[in-house]
Design an enzyme around this catalytic site. Structure first.
Site, PDB file in Angstrom:
ATOM      1  N   ASP A 150       5.748  16.311  34.044  1.00 43.51           N
ATOM      2  CA  ASP A 150       6.454  15.639  35.129  1.00 43.51           C
ATOM      3  C   ASP A 150       6.630  16.573  36.327  1.00 43.51           C
ATOM      4  OD1 ASP A 150       7.870  13.840  36.594  1.00 43.51           O
ATOM      5  OD2 ASP A 150       9.356  13.407  35.025  1.00 43.51           O
ATOM      6  N   ASP A 151       5.929  16.292  37.413  1.00 42.05           N
ATOM      7  CA  ASP A 151       6.062  17.052  38.667  1.00 42.05           C
ATOM      8  C   ASP A 151       5.472  18.465  38.602  1.00 42.05           C
ATOM      9  OD1 ASP A 151       7.507  14.778  39.305  1.00 42.05           O
ATOM     10  OD2 ASP A 151       9.350  15.805  39.867  1.00 42.05           O
ATOM     11  N   CYS A 161       6.796   8.906  39.736  1.00 41.92           N
ATOM     12  CA  CYS A 161       6.781   8.789  38.272  1.00 41.92           C
ATOM     13  C   CYS A 161       6.373   7.448  37.695  1.00 41.92           C
ATOM     14  CB  CYS A 161       8.166   9.147  37.725  1.00 41.92           C
ATOM     15  SG  CYS A 161       8.617  10.859  38.011  1.00 41.92           S
ATOM     16  N   ARG A 175       2.823   6.475  35.883  1.00 43.27           N
ATOM     17  CA  ARG A 175       2.758   6.236  34.433  1.00 43.27           C
ATOM     18  C   ARG A 175       2.213   4.856  34.110  1.00 43.27           C
ATOM     19  NH1 ARG A 175       6.170  10.611  32.182  1.00 43.27           N
ATOM     20  NH2 ARG A 175       6.278  11.901  34.045  1.00 43.27           N
ATOM     21  N   LYS A 202       9.293  11.255  28.134  1.00 41.36           N
ATOM     22  CA  LYS A 202       9.800  10.346  29.176  1.00 41.36           C
ATOM     23  C   LYS A 202       8.934   9.092  29.291  1.00 41.36           C
ATOM     24  CE  LYS A 202       9.858  10.388  34.184  1.00 41.36           C
ATOM     25  NZ  LYS A 202      10.231  11.156  35.380  1.00 41.36           N
ATOM     26  N   HIS A 208       9.852   5.798  31.336  1.00 46.17           N
ATOM     27  CA  HIS A 208       9.953   5.462  32.765  1.00 46.17           C
ATOM     28  C   HIS A 208       9.143   4.255  33.212  1.00 46.17           C
ATOM     29  CE1 HIS A 208      11.393   7.495  36.710  1.00 46.17           C
ATOM     30  NE2 HIS A 208      12.007   6.360  36.408  1.00 46.17           N
ATOM     31  N   SER A 212      13.926   9.370  34.305  1.00 44.16           N
ATOM     32  CA  SER A 212      13.963  10.786  34.694  1.00 44.16           C
ATOM     33  C   SER A 212      15.269  11.466  34.289  1.00 44.16           C
ATOM     34  CB  SER A 212      13.786  10.927  36.213  1.00 44.16           C
ATOM     35  OG  SER A 212      12.542  10.421  36.601  1.00 44.16           O
ATOM     36  N   HIS A 242      10.420  18.468  35.803  1.00 50.97           N
ATOM     37  CA  HIS A 242      11.211  17.676  36.763  1.00 50.97           C
ATOM     38  C   HIS A 242      12.618  18.289  36.832  1.00 50.97           C
ATOM     39  CE1 HIS A 242      13.242  14.131  38.423  1.00 50.97           C
ATOM     40  NE2 HIS A 242      12.086  13.505  38.553  1.00 50.97           N
ATOM     41  N   ASP A 278       2.034  14.016  36.289  1.00 51.51           N
ATOM     42  CA  ASP A 278       2.195  12.646  36.818  1.00 51.51           C
ATOM     43  C   ASP A 278       2.197  12.566  38.346  1.00 51.51           C
ATOM     44  OD1 ASP A 278       4.773  13.739  37.267  1.00 51.51           O
ATOM     45  OD2 ASP A 278       5.745  11.815  36.897  1.00 51.51           O
ATOM     46  N   ASN A 279       2.385  13.706  38.999  1.00 51.82           N
ATOM     47  CA  ASN A 279       2.324  13.763  40.473  1.00 51.82           C
ATOM     48  C   ASN A 279       2.469  15.223  40.872  1.00 51.82           C
ATOM     49  OD1 ASN A 279       5.372  12.184  39.991  1.00 51.82           O
ATOM     50  ND2 ASN A 279       5.385  14.250  40.857  1.00 51.82           N
ATOM     51  N   LYS A 319       4.792  15.904  46.079  1.00 49.45           N
ATOM     52  CA  LYS A 319       5.250  14.644  45.477  1.00 49.45           C
ATOM     53  C   LYS A 319       5.819  13.697  46.532  1.00 49.45           C
ATOM     54  CE  LYS A 319       8.976  13.018  42.417  1.00 49.45           C
ATOM     55  NZ  LYS A 319       9.822  13.351  41.254  1.00 49.45           N
TER      56      LYS A 319
HETATM   57 MG    MG Z   1       6.980  12.908  38.327  1.00 46.43          MG
END
Ligand code: MG
Length: 470
Positions: A31-32, A71, A75, A124, A126, A149, A218, A270-271, A291
């Site tokens: 995540d991130d 996010c 996903r 996660k 989401h 998140s 994240h 994811d980003n 992001k």
């Molecule tokens: Mg993310």
């Protein structure tokens, strides 16, 4: 070869699983994490030896894209093989979300379950926190993780008090822990990894799909005591080193279980990094912005794929590919049927096998952000930016506190992201034919999938699930 014949024979003897010819599939989605947050891609102040080894033993993608720089939308694309606009998911869904991924959509877990795979997810989700749209209703037999998140949490220092309800940790469709506190946030990376390892050991005799989605890196960042203060970078580096350790544990469990040669392991983020958090954010490497934007820093992510004997060790793929391709690629490798509904992803098999002359299967990749605004597309080396407002950084935060965003205004712009990965030179006026071709691709995309920026409704959009809370 002898080993796989033995495994088929063993499968026949054990019964049930013999018909399944494909590999096990492990998908790790952080995540991130930024493009630059891999040792092999220039990470500074922390080490990722297990990920670097995974790259050395498999294929590293240099031009791999998420479908959206945020996010939930990202996903949705990963699990359905569709642009998020096609399945109606945008942005980052909050607690008690009124929408979720529609159960009529076919997830990668459902694709593989129909093929006889055991399925488990740790991390996660989401894609909606209502019980009707949780992982256990979308193809996963086993689930442990946060429904959204980890900053959607009463103790978020950047949110007004009362913004968020207690953060639950879910087990299956139920609640394992109704109020995750800071000490428990610090256990999440290791907890997900331990469950992933246990899942592999439990399923060594049946084909499986394991999806691991770390809640980190994240913000708010939390790390186990074992990794605290270990990296030169600071807390972000510590967190990345724990994630790297977790990847190492998963790879080790596959080896110990004798499954290494028959398992495809994929790793991506994811980003791009949440750069407004300064020293609590990662690095976008050579790319512009981060992001929450459709500049390369928001959408181009690290990606590794490893399958010993099938994917050449130490290979690098420079063709354009994306998370929407994961579902059709895995379906083809596993002999599974594609979803009945239309999807956008394509089979990356020829690229993974290193076939001579294999090219990106896409004429273009689309990038939507905001509420389904078509902000950019890439075709070959070219990146078209469509007129839109995007967020910039006026002041960067520090130690978990956010900074301040500004607003940038993009026009109709064209970049050659092979020669100019940082998107510094707008060549729209020098390349009128290329510009016209990409604008026509954008027009066709709007016709099919719509665009909030132009008001195009789109012919082929399917709704997210609307859910009712008591
Ligand atoms: Mg993310």
């Amino acid at each position: 070869m002898r080993r796989s014949l033995f495994l088929v024979a063993l499968g026949l003897w054990l019964g049930g699983s013999a018909a399944v010819a494909g590999p096990n599939v492990v998908l790790i989605y952080t995540d991130d994490q930024g493009y630059g947050d891999l040792g092999v891609q220039g990470a500074k102040g922390f080490a990722t030896p297990h990920l670097d080894q995974m790259a050395a033993e498999g294929m590293r993608f240099t031009d791999f894209y998420v479908a959206a720089p945020v996010c939930s939308a990202s996903r949705a694309a990963l699990l359905t093989g569709c642009y998020p606009v096609r399945v109606g998911i945008h942005g980052a869904l909050g607690p008690k979300s009124s929408v979720g991924l529609h159960p009529d959509e076919t997830t990668l877990a459902e694709v593989l379950r129909a093929r006889g795979y055991a399925t488990g997810m740790f991390g996660k989700w989401h894609l909606g926190d209502h019980p009707d749209v949780l992982p256990t209703r979308q193809g996963f037999e086993e689930y442990l993780g946060l429904p959204y998140s980890n900053d959607m949490w009463p103790e978020n220092p950047n949110a007004k008090p009362g913004s968020y309800p207690a953060l639950p940790l879910l087990e299956g469709a139920g609640v394992a822990d109704a109020e995750v506190n800071a000490a428990e946030q610090a256990t999440l990376t290791t907890r997900y990894a331990e469950r992933a390892v246990a899942f592999i050991r439990q399923h060594r005799e049946v084909p499986f799909f394991l999806y691991v989605a770390p809640s980190m890196p994240h913000v708010p960042l939390f790390v186990s005591d074992r990794f605290k203060g270990k990296s030169a970078q600071g807390l972000y580096g510590d967190v990345m080193e724990e994630i790297d350790w977790a990847v190492g544990e998963i790879l080790a469990a596959l080896k110990e279980s004798g499954l290494d040669q028959n398992t495809l392991v994929m790793f991506a983020s994811d980003n791009g990094p949440w750069s407004i958090y300064g020293n609590h954010a990662g690095s976008a490497g050579p790319f512009r912005e981060s992001k929450g934007t459709c500049w390369e820093g928001g959408i181009r992510v690290p990606c590794l794929m490893r399958w010993p004997g099938k994917i050449a060790a130490g290979s690098v793929c420079r063709e354009m590919a994306g998370t929407i391709d994961v579902l059709p690629t895995v379906a083809a490798l596993c002999g599974a049927a594609l979803p009945e509904r239309k999807i956008d992803g394509k089979d990356l098999g020829p690229l993974l096998r290193g076939e001579a002359g294999a090219k990106s299967p896409h004429e273009s990749l689309l990038f939507y952000y905001g509420v389904h605004e078509l902000q950019a597309l890439r075709s070959g080396p070219w990146k078209l930016i469509l007129p839109h407002a995007y967020r910039t950084m006026e002041r960067v935060g520090r130690d978990g506190l956010t900074g301040r965003h500004g607003v940038g205004q993009a026009g109709l712009e064209l970049y050659d992201v092979e020669r100019d990965p940082g998107e510094t030179k707008n060549v729209a006026s020098q390349e009128p034919a290329v510009l016209a071709r990409l604008v026509a691709l954008a027009e066709a995309a709007r016709e099919e999938l719509g665009d909030k920026l132009t008001g195009a409704p789109g012919r082929e959009r399917r709704p997210a699930a609307a859910v009712k809370w008591p």
